[in-house]
Design a protein around this motif. Structure first.
Motif, PDB file in Angstrom:
ATOM      1  N   LEU A  56      59.022  35.175   1.909  1.00 21.43           N
ATOM      2  CA  LEU A  56      59.585  34.026   1.197  1.00 21.43           C
ATOM      3  C   LEU A  56      59.097  33.992  -0.242  1.00 21.43           C
ATOM      4  O   LEU A  56      59.863  33.739  -1.164  1.00 21.43           O
ATOM      5  CB  LEU A  56      59.224  32.717   1.904  1.00 21.43           C
ATOM      6  N   GLU A  58      69.148  35.985  -8.103  1.00 17.02           N
ATOM      7  CA  GLU A  58      69.317  35.010  -7.017  1.00 17.02           C
ATOM      8  C   GLU A  58      69.956  35.638  -5.794  1.00 17.02           C
ATOM      9  O   GLU A  58      69.547  35.377  -4.662  1.00 17.02           O
ATOM     10  CB  GLU A  58      70.232  33.859  -7.453  1.00 17.02           C
ATOM     11  N   PHE A  59      70.969  36.469  -6.045  1.00 15.14           N
ATOM     12  CA  PHE A  59      71.695  37.058  -4.921  1.00 15.14           C
ATOM     13  C   PHE A  59      70.733  37.847  -4.036  1.00 15.14           C
ATOM     14  O   PHE A  59      70.679  37.668  -2.833  1.00 15.14           O
ATOM     15  CB  PHE A  59      72.810  37.964  -5.454  1.00 15.14           C
ATOM     16  N   PHE A  78      68.325  35.549  -1.999  1.00 17.50           N
ATOM     17  CA  PHE A  78      68.821  34.876  -0.807  1.00 17.50           C
ATOM     18  C   PHE A  78      69.237  35.862   0.274  1.00 17.50           C
ATOM     19  O   PHE A  78      69.157  35.550   1.459  1.00 17.50           O
ATOM     20  CB  PHE A  78      69.899  33.865  -1.163  1.00 17.50           C
ATOM     21  N   VAL A  79      69.650  37.064  -0.143  1.00 16.38           N
ATOM     22  CA  VAL A  79      69.920  38.082   0.873  1.00 16.38           C
ATOM     23  C   VAL A  79      68.604  38.455   1.560  1.00 16.38           C
ATOM     24  O   VAL A  79      68.548  38.618   2.781  1.00 16.38           O
ATOM     25  CB  VAL A  79      70.601  39.314   0.244  1.00 16.38           C
ATOM     26  N   ILE A 119      66.035  36.477   2.045  1.00 14.10           N
ATOM     27  CA  ILE A 119      65.695  35.418   3.003  1.00 14.10           C
ATOM     28  C   ILE A 119      66.588  35.511   4.232  1.00 14.10           C
ATOM     29  O   ILE A 119      66.125  35.444   5.368  1.00 14.10           O
ATOM     30  CB  ILE A 119      65.835  34.030   2.350  1.00 14.10           C
ATOM     31  N   LEU A 120      67.897  35.712   3.990  1.00 19.20           N
ATOM     32  CA  LEU A 120      68.866  35.758   5.091  1.00 19.20           C
ATOM     33  C   LEU A 120      68.505  36.859   6.074  1.00 19.20           C
ATOM     34  O   LEU A 120      68.465  36.649   7.290  1.00 19.20           O
ATOM     35  CB  LEU A 120      70.257  36.004   4.509  1.00 19.20           C
ATOM     36  N   SER A 172      64.629  36.447   7.538  1.00 20.91           N
ATOM     37  CA  SER A 172      64.331  35.348   8.465  1.00 20.91           C
ATOM     38  C   SER A 172      64.849  35.685   9.848  1.00 20.91           C
ATOM     39  O   SER A 172      64.210  35.370  10.853  1.00 20.91           O
ATOM     40  CB  SER A 172      64.891  34.028   7.958  1.00 20.91           C
ATOM     41  N   GLY A 173      66.007  36.368   9.908  1.00 21.97           N
ATOM     42  CA  GLY A 173      66.504  36.821  11.208  1.00 21.97           C
ATOM     43  C   GLY A 173      65.611  37.899  11.783  1.00 21.97           C
ATOM     44  O   GLY A 173      65.214  37.849  12.954  1.00 21.97           O
ATOM     45  N   ILE A 185      62.495  38.585  11.171  1.00 26.47           N
ATOM     46  CA  ILE A 185      61.161  38.124  11.549  1.00 26.47           C
ATOM     47  C   ILE A 185      61.199  37.382  12.867  1.00 26.47           C
ATOM     48  O   ILE A 185      60.297  37.523  13.701  1.00 26.47           O
ATOM     49  CB  ILE A 185      60.585  37.236  10.431  1.00 26.47           C
TER      50      ILE A 185
END
Lengths: 172, 333
Positions: free
Chosen positions: A40, A52-53, A56-57, A59-60, A63-64, A66
């Motif tokens: 993060l 930014e792109f 957020f990719v 994180i997307l 997060s899955g 992890i």
């Protein structure tokens, strides 16, 4: 000392701190949580770089990923399992000198590195720009990556399927 | 006013103003949550030929939720002895924080919005994924088998249904040519995407109910089989945080559905004199009502039905929808 610098230090500290925690914690689930914070805060650093792109990719996807690692961590290890690390003194000294040498090399190289003029228009329409670059300049690597992912997907299915058959045979 | 703030150079004053705006939004959302819970109980009550809460705060039970929250605040805050203490405390925070963060990207009307993100839609999808980690963490840290089962189910369900959810909005992104939520709304000035992408709307609605962990997809907290799922060991205010997360996501999901498919603040023809915010509120309320309606009428799915429905029905349909949208875009736009 402006806001950007403070933010950078916080994010960098969290990234490195949780990286170290990830190595030093003893329970699997705690390690995975430390990993979440590393990813993060790295996404935060990407935002500071106007990507930014990418942020957020990151994180997307992570997060899955992890969550899945955490599931495996829970399912494949015992609940109160702990790792115990034993490192001898000679090994420790060797590792520390290695880190020292690496730091020295990086420090002297980065110290007089110049990136030329800094780009200021990076944040304008960057998702669109990434798309255009990807589908014009880098089409072949992009397609090859997708083939690679497809192969991995099919491979995973084949492995899972074979296990199923074996179990069915064992049960008979 | 917000427009100017967004494009002005950052200063202490603008930081303060944004902080105040954020606090205001939080209050608004808390108000929504209070009355959404009451509305849910009332509507389900009427659908089941009951009256619903009718004692506290007049015959409509207007203060029922307030009384419930006060009771929760006064409750003893218990942490099981065998629980993993730091993770047990951290889990509700990690689950709730992303739920409120996603609201930053949502434009409520042309002037009432808190950001102008080029990748607003991606922001929403990415940040909302973090909550799963909090839920799984809470389930594991409780050191209770029902909680762990609930957490595991939640992780499996959220990841499976995130795929069709993301795939179903790709058609919209293709037609708009942007991930910016404001531009998506502006592209629907003449025709809402509900009529252009009906298949995507149904996939999105089903997948969003699953993402919200609501009936018929409420397996993570299936009362009759798992006691209460991942939050079985939580009490008092920590439990309230998990509940709050659920309803804030309901708010966020209903807003994003309004923006993506119902045309956001765009008015229905001939009724342009009604301001945009009101239109947004009306469309938003319809979606929330549909969610409550679904909860009142449908039974819960089985875990294996849930998985095969997500992967074998929704995902192929979503892929088909992308293909059709690409063809439509090539021909008409």
């Amino acid at each position: 000392m402006n806001g950007e610098l403070i933010l950078f230090f916080i994010l960098a500290l969290v990234a490195i701190g949780s990286g170290v925690l990830m190595l030093n914690l003893t329970k699997v689930v705690h390690m995975v949580i430390a990993l979440v914070f590393t990813f993060l805060s790295i996404a935060g650093l990407y935002i500071m770089l106007s990507a930014e792109f990418l942020a957020f990719v990151q994180i997307l996807i992570y997060s899955g990923a992890i969550t899945i690692i955490m599931l495996f961590g829970i399912m494949l290890t015992r609940h109160d399992d702990k790792t115990e690390s034993k490192i001898g003194l000679p090994k420790l000294i060797l590792v520390l000198t290695g880190i020292g040498v690496f730091f020295a090399i990086m420090f002297f190289q980065i110290n007089d590195l110049s990136f030329g003029e800094q780009a200021t228009e990076l944040h304008v329409d960057n998702a669109e720009k990434i798309g255009i670059e990807l589908y014009s300049k880098y089409v072949i690597p992009f397609e090859l990556t997708s083939v690679l992912l497809l192969v991995a997907l099919v491979g995973a299915i084949v492995l899972a399927k074979r296990d199923d058959e074996k179990e069915a045979e064992d049960n008979e | 006013m917000i427009e100017e703030l967004l494009y002005s150079a950052p200063s202490y004053l603008s930081t303060l103003i944004f902080f105040a705006l954020g606090a205001g939004l939080l209050m608004m959302v808390l108000g929504f949550v209070t009355y959404a819970i009451l509305a849910e109980r009332k509507v389900i009550g009427f659908m089941q030929l009951r009256v619903g809460p009718n004692r506290v705060g007049g015959p409509l039970g207007l203060l029922q939720t307030v009384a419930d929250v006060l009771k929760l605040l006064l409750k003893e805050d218990t942490i099981p002895k065998a629980a993993d203490r730091p993770l047990f405390i951290l889990a509700p925070v990690i689950a709730f924080a992303p739920a409120f963060m996603v609201l930053a990207a949502i434009p409520f009307s042309e002037s009432l919005r808190f950001s102008d993100l080029g990748i607003g839609l991606l922001y929403y999808i990415a940040i909302s994924g973090i909550s799963t980690v909090g839920i799984l963490m809470g389930g594991w840290a409780s050191n209770n088998k029902y909680a762990l089962l609930g957490g595991m189910r939640s992780a499996a369900q959220m990841i499976s249904y995130e795929v069709p959810l993301v795939m179903s909005v790709i058609g919209i992104i293709l037609l708009t040519g942007s991930l910016n939520l404001v531009e998506i709304v502006e592209a629907q000035q003449n025709l809402a995407y509900l009529f252009v992408q009906p298949l995507a709307f149904f996939i999105f609605l089903i997948a969003s109910v699953a993402e919200l962990n609501r009936t018929p997809f409420d397996l993570p907290e299936a009362e009759s089989e798992l006691v209460a799922g991942y939050h079985v060991e939580y009490s008092g205010f920590r439990w309230a945080f998990f509940m709050l997360t659920e309803y804030v996501y309901l708010f966020a999901m209903a807003s994003i559905t309004t923006i993506l498919f119902l045309g956001g603040w765009n008015p229905v023809p001939f009724l342009e004199f009604i301001p945009g915010v009101i239109w947004f509120a009306i469309k938003f309320s319809i979606i929330v009502f549909i969610m409550i309606w679904l909860r009142a009428t449908l039974p819960r799915l089985r875990a294996d039905q849930l998985m095969s429905f997500g992967w074998k029905v929704l995902l192929p349909l979503a892929l088909l929808n992308i293909f059709i949208s690409a063809v439509i875009k090539e021909i008409w736009f």
